[in-house]
Design an enzyme around this catalytic site. Structure first.
Site, PDB file in Angstrom:
ATOM      1  N   SER A   1      75.841  66.623  14.972  1.00 38.16           N
ATOM      2  CA  SER A   1      75.428  66.635  13.569  1.00 38.16           C
ATOM      3  C   SER A   1      75.125  68.057  13.130  1.00 38.16           C
ATOM      4  CB  SER A   1      74.178  65.778  13.383  1.00 38.16           C
ATOM      5  OG  SER A   1      73.620  65.992  12.104  1.00 38.16           O
TER       6      SER A   1
ATOM      7  N   HIS B   1      79.667  65.143  12.615  1.00 40.06           N
ATOM      8  CA  HIS B   1      78.823  64.261  11.808  1.00 40.06           C
ATOM      9  C   HIS B   1      78.231  65.054  10.646  1.00 40.06           C
ATOM     10  CE1 HIS B   1      76.506  60.551  11.282  1.00 40.06           C
ATOM     11  NE2 HIS B   1      75.462  61.320  10.966  1.00 40.06           N
TER      12      HIS B   1
ATOM     13  N   ASP C   1      75.748  64.897   7.438  1.00 38.82           N
ATOM     14  CA  ASP C   1      74.647  64.185   6.788  1.00 38.82           C
ATOM     15  C   ASP C   1      74.501  64.642   5.347  1.00 38.82           C
ATOM     16  OD1 ASP C   1      73.472  62.548   8.939  1.00 38.82           O
ATOM     17  OD2 ASP C   1      73.131  64.477   9.906  1.00 38.82           O
TER      18      ASP C   1
ATOM     19  N   MET D   1      72.587  64.333   2.004  1.00 36.90           N
ATOM     20  CA  MET D   1      71.293  63.867   1.503  1.00 36.90           C
ATOM     21  C   MET D   1      71.114  64.362   0.083  1.00 36.90           C
ATOM     22  SD  MET D   1      68.908  64.714   4.809  1.00 36.90           S
ATOM     23  CE  MET D   1      69.463  64.392   6.476  1.00 36.90           C
TER      24      MET D   1
ATOM     25  N   HIS E   1      77.908  60.604   6.702  1.00 36.42           N
ATOM     26  CA  HIS E   1      76.789  59.665   6.635  1.00 36.42           C
ATOM     27  C   HIS E   1      76.078  59.908   5.307  1.00 36.42           C
ATOM     28  CE1 HIS E   1      72.641  58.424   8.500  1.00 36.42           C
ATOM     29  NE2 HIS E   1      73.025  57.611   7.530  1.00 36.42           N
TER      30      HIS E   1
ATOM     31  N   MET F   1      73.325  59.510   2.964  1.00 35.58           N
ATOM     32  CA  MET F   1      71.927  59.157   2.726  1.00 35.58           C
ATOM     33  C   MET F   1      71.615  59.499   1.276  1.00 35.58           C
ATOM     34  SD  MET F   1      70.191  60.354   6.320  1.00 35.58           S
ATOM     35  CE  MET F   1      71.473  61.469   6.875  1.00 35.58           C
TER      36      MET F   1
ATOM     37  N   MET G   1      70.099  53.572  12.883  1.00 32.30           N
ATOM     38  CA  MET G   1      69.237  54.746  12.805  1.00 32.30           C
ATOM     39  C   MET G   1      68.097  54.588  13.808  1.00 32.30           C
ATOM     40  SD  MET G   1      70.498  56.865  10.635  1.00 32.30           S
ATOM     41  CE  MET G   1      69.085  57.984  10.678  1.00 32.30           C
TER      42      MET G   1
ATOM     43  N   GLY H   1      66.519  61.499   7.138  1.00 35.65           N
ATOM     44  CA  GLY H   1      66.108  62.575   6.245  1.00 35.65           C
ATOM     45  C   GLY H   1      65.827  63.899   6.907  1.00 35.65           C
TER      46      GLY H   1
ATOM     47  N   GLY I   1      66.086  66.220  10.834  1.00 37.57           N
ATOM     48  CA  GLY I   1      66.518  66.323  12.222  1.00 37.57           C
ATOM     49  C   GLY I   1      65.334  66.522  13.149  1.00 37.57           C
TER      50      GLY I   1
ATOM     51  N   ASP J   1      72.156  57.230  15.641  1.00 32.86           N
ATOM     52  CA  ASP J   1      71.823  58.538  15.068  1.00 32.86           C
ATOM     53  C   ASP J   1      70.314  58.735  15.123  1.00 32.86           C
ATOM     54  OD1 ASP J   1      71.555  60.857  13.615  1.00 32.86           O
ATOM     55  OD2 ASP J   1      72.508  60.103  11.792  1.00 32.86           O
TER      56      ASP J   1
END
Length: 214
Positions: A7, A32, A34, A36, A65, A67, A136, A141, A143, A175
């Protein structure tokens, strides 16, 4: 087969292209991403323009992914940016079935993510149609969080759910907090797509770290 997905949330954002190329050379199977939006989760990361730019630096599959609120608004642009997997949150989709159809129609594999406290049973209606279920194992939100142990039970439940509906092609992704201490139990439970952030990008020897997770 185990798929290692570093990620980039844990990468050096000032040199993302180099970081991705480095883990590519070190044996990563997938990248990956993320996304957000600062609404569905409190943090804010990056959007489609960054993904489009990063697509030039590797041929590895991109695993996005989302979010975000209203994930359906991202789908067309993610397909154009060269993403292979798109995972949306069950909690963010009012019309989950429709969103999954949109992802498939755009030529990408569709996944559904579940927050730690969201039951696997909420996916009973869409389980036959998903390509991936993402469990999850931390709260989304940020790491670097610690693995939530009951995520292992949810991996087992997801495996049973997919088997019960005859979906033998879908994979289970995990994850959050995946590292040398948790990875074996995650694999034993049935996950094959492993998202690892700090366990890879924070390692002195990233090649050894990826090999160890695999």
């Amino acid at each position: 087969m185990i798929t290692i997905c570093p990620s980039i949330l844990s990468a050096d954002f000032s040199r993302l292209a180099e970081e991705i190329q480095d883990v590519d050379c070190c044996g990563a199977d997938c990248i990956h991403l993320d996304l957000m939006d600062g609404h569905f989760v409190p943090n804010l990361t990056f959007g489609v323009p960054i993904i489009k730019a990063l697509r030039k630096c590797t041929e590895l599959p991109f695993d996005a992914h989302l979010m975000v609120e209203h994930p359906e608004t991202y789908i067309t642009d993610l397909a154009k940016a060269g993403v292979q997997y798109v995972t949306v949150h069950q909690e963010a989709c009012i019309h989950l079935d429709r969103v999954l159809q949109q992802i498939g129609e755009a030529g990408m594999k569709c996944g559904v993510a579940l927050n730690p406290a969201t039951p696997v049973s909420t996916l009973s209606c869409v389980a036959p149609y998903v390509d991936m279920i993402l469990i999850m194992s931390v709260n989304p939100g940020f790491g670097g969080q610690k693995f939530i142990p009951y995520a292992l039970d949810k991996i087992l439940e997801a495996k049973d759910l997919l088997a019960a509906c005859g979906n033998t092609n879908a994979v289970i992704e995990v994850d959050g907090g995946v590292n040398k201490d948790t990875v074996q139990s995650v694999k034993d439970a049935g996950a094959t797509f492993l998202v690892a952030g700090s366990a890879v990008f924070g390692a002195n020897d990233r090649k050894a770290a990826i090999a160890s997770l695999r």
